[in-house]
Motif scaffolding. Structure first.
Motif, short mmCIF file in Angstrom:
data_model
loop_
_atom_site.label_atom_id
_atom_site.label_comp_id
_atom_site.label_asym_id
_atom_site.label_seq_id
_atom_site.Cartn_x
_atom_site.Cartn_y
_atom_site.Cartn_z
N UNK A 1 0.82 -1.22 0.00
CA UNK A 1 0.00 0.00 0.00
C UNK A 1 0.86 1.26 0.00
N UNK A 2 1.88 1.30 0.85
CA UNK A 2 2.67 2.53 1.00
C UNK A 2 3.82 2.62 0.01
N UNK A 3 4.16 1.49 -0.64
CA UNK A 3 5.33 1.48 -1.53
C UNK A 3 5.18 2.46 -2.68
N UNK A 4 3.95 2.64 -3.18
CA UNK A 4 3.77 3.50 -4.34
C UNK A 4 3.51 4.96 -4.02
N UNK A 5 3.58 5.34 -2.76
CA UNK A 5 3.30 6.72 -2.36
C UNK A 5 4.58 7.55 -2.44
N UNK A 6 4.73 8.29 -3.52
CA UNK A 6 5.95 9.05 -3.77
C UNK A 6 6.14 10.21 -2.80
N UNK A 7 5.04 10.71 -2.24
CA UNK A 7 5.12 11.88 -1.36
C UNK A 7 5.19 11.52 0.12
N UNK A 8 5.27 10.25 0.43
CA UNK A 8 5.20 9.83 1.82
C UNK A 8 6.38 10.32 2.65
N UNK A 9 7.50 10.59 2.02
CA UNK A 9 8.67 11.06 2.74
C UNK A 9 8.66 12.55 3.02
N UNK A 10 7.66 13.25 2.51
CA UNK A 10 7.58 14.70 2.68
C UNK A 10 7.31 15.05 4.13
N UNK A 11 8.01 16.03 4.67
CA UNK A 11 7.85 16.41 6.07
C UNK A 11 6.40 16.79 6.38
N UNK A 12 5.89 16.27 7.49
CA UNK A 12 4.57 16.59 8.03
C UNK A 12 3.43 16.24 7.09
N UNK A 13 3.64 15.28 6.22
CA UNK A 13 2.57 14.85 5.32
C UNK A 13 1.44 14.23 6.14
N UNK A 14 0.19 14.43 5.70
CA UNK A 14 -0.98 13.84 6.35
C UNK A 14 -1.54 12.74 5.45
N UNK A 15 -1.77 11.57 6.03
CA UNK A 15 -2.35 10.47 5.28
C UNK A 15 -3.52 9.87 6.05
N UNK A 16 -4.61 9.56 5.35
CA UNK A 16 -5.76 8.88 5.94
C UNK A 16 -5.78 7.44 5.45
N UNK A 17 -5.92 6.50 6.38
CA UNK A 17 -5.97 5.08 6.04
C UNK A 17 -7.34 4.55 6.42
N UNK A 18 -8.02 3.95 5.45
CA UNK A 18 -9.39 3.47 5.66
C UNK A 18 -9.46 1.96 5.46
N UNK A 19 -10.01 1.25 6.42
CA UNK A 19 -10.21 -0.20 6.30
C UNK A 19 -11.70 -0.47 6.47
N UNK A 20 -12.41 -0.86 5.40
CA UNK A 20 -13.85 -1.08 5.48
C UNK A 20 -14.23 -2.36 6.21
N UNK A 21 -13.25 -3.23 6.48
CA UNK A 21 -13.49 -4.45 7.26
C UNK A 21 -12.45 -4.49 8.37
N UNK A 22 -12.56 -3.56 9.30
CA UNK A 22 -11.48 -3.27 10.25
C UNK A 22 -11.22 -4.39 11.25
N UNK A 23 -12.25 -5.17 11.61
CA UNK A 23 -12.04 -6.22 12.59
C UNK A 23 -11.47 -5.67 13.89
#
Length: 382
Positions: A196-218
């Motif tokens: 999931x995170x491997x393709x996120x090119x901007x993930x290393x940017x300082x203070x980036x905000x990411x939302x993670x959604x799991x529709x079957x969270x368990x």
């Protein structure tokens, strides 16, 4: 890894041994209906123990059912969690009054804040308490769970997740169901999150905000692993966790669900202005939220301006705003804490504006501050 699994297995085995108490009265497939909610109860009881007395003193002036802001509890009681319990009982003290145990335990469960009460309602724990009491098993079960130390210093969040999953596996076996219907093995979760995170090119940017959604969270394993992996990759990242679960007796996340609002806000309008809004526009915006107050408009605007300035002075929020879009910034976890702490810095029951802000739901308060230019101030004010 093996060393970490040993205490997990030992805790899970001890907890599941409550089945010895239930055997002969409850059927095998019903064991989980008792063991799972009481495990959650024991964990929450242990988590809240260090600040319990301070929280009780802080909420003493609030009516039953009245909203108690998180920022107020942080300031008054040093309480950092988004849930609390206003009962004077805990799992230890409940054992001291066996004659009134059923009533006291139900009162204790109902004394949790609404976000936790909802969990126990999904578990139908009150029905379970009644059944245990009717068969004279309630005290034995409570004593069993009071013996296990589930305090975060003894059992980390990750270990607690493993324990809960092991209990679910045993529950599935006892019910002749497939364990995979109830949880995903951690090895599979690790692989999925890595992809999931491997393709996120901007993930290393300082203070980036990411939302993670799991529709079957368990049990929330996917969300917690994603949170850990993102923050391991970028220590300044702000992660907003979102989840839902159709299987009611599993709808418990290791970390507090943040709600589902905001997922459709990706198309919010771009920043329209960098200059401070004209006074007439500010008055109009403030009155949209505080118009019912019989207070001079200039006074209301001054109070909101002061609050905006207080929040905009936070260096960490400024960095987050600079690194993210307005929509992403709106769901940065740190925004609520800084804002509510600023609102609760002063207590003055005679100040109508302050009183209104302190009682305002977070979503509405956030909407007002963003509409009044908070994001722009943080992003462009030096």
């Amino acid at each position: 890894m093996e060393a970490n699994r040993a205490p997990v297995f030992n805790h899970a085995s001890f907890i599941w041994s409550a089945a010895d108490i239930l055997r002969g009265t409850f059927k095998q497939h019903q064991y989980g209906d008792v063991i799972l909610p009481f495990t959650v109860l024991a964990r929450l009881d242990a988590v809240l123990a260090p600040t319990k007395q301070a929280v009780l003193a802080a909420v003493d002036g609030f009516e039953a059912g009245e909203r108690v802001p998180e920022a107020y509890l942080r300031r008054k009681a040093g309480h950092e969690y988004s849930f609390f319990n206003r009962s004077r009982h805990d799992l230890q003290s409940l054992q001291g009054d066996a004659d009134n145990l059923e009533e006291n335990l139900r009162d204790y469960v109902n004394a949790f804040s609404p976000n936790v009460r909802d969990i126990f309602e999904q578990y139908k724990i009150e029905d379970t308490i009644v059944d245990l009491a009717r068969h004279d098993l309630l005290l034995q079960v409570l004593q069993h769970f009071a013996k296990v130390d589930l305090h975060p210093k003894a059992v980390s969040n990750e270990q607690m997740g493993h324990i809960f999953e092991e209990l679910i596996r045993r529950f599935a076996e006892a019910s002749n169901e497939t364990a995979g219907e109830h949880f995903t093995p951690r090895e599979v979760i690790e692989l999925m999150v890595t992809l999931l995170v491997a393709g996120d090119q901007d993930l290393g940017k300082d203070h980036v905000v990411r939302s993670v959604y799991d529709p079957t969270a368990g049990t929330g394993g996917m969300l917690s692993v994603a949170d850990d992996k993102i923050k391991a990759h970028n220590t300044t990242a702000q992660v907003n966790l979102l989840g839902q679960e159709i299987t009611e007796d599993l709808a418990l996340s290791e970390r507090e669900p943040q709600g589902l609002d905001g997922l459709t806000e990706a198309g919010m309008a771009k920043v329209r202005e960098r200059e401070r809004s004209a006074k007439s526009e500010i008055v109009e915006k403030v009155n949209k939220y505080l118009g019912d107050l019989d207070v001079d408009d200039r006074y209301k605007v001054d109070k909101i301006e002061s609050l905006l300035a207080e929040v905009a002075a936070d260096d960490n929020l400024r960095a987050i705003a600079g690194a993210n879009s307005r929509a992403d910034f709106a769901h940065a976890p740190g925004l609520q804490m800084v804002t509510e702490d600023a609102v609760w810095q002063v207590e003055d029951s005679s100040n109508a504006v302050l009183k209104e802000l302190q009682g305002m739901p977070w979503e509405r308060l956030r909407e007002m501050l963003l509409e009044c230019g908070l994001y722009e101030r943080l992003r462009y004010t030096v």
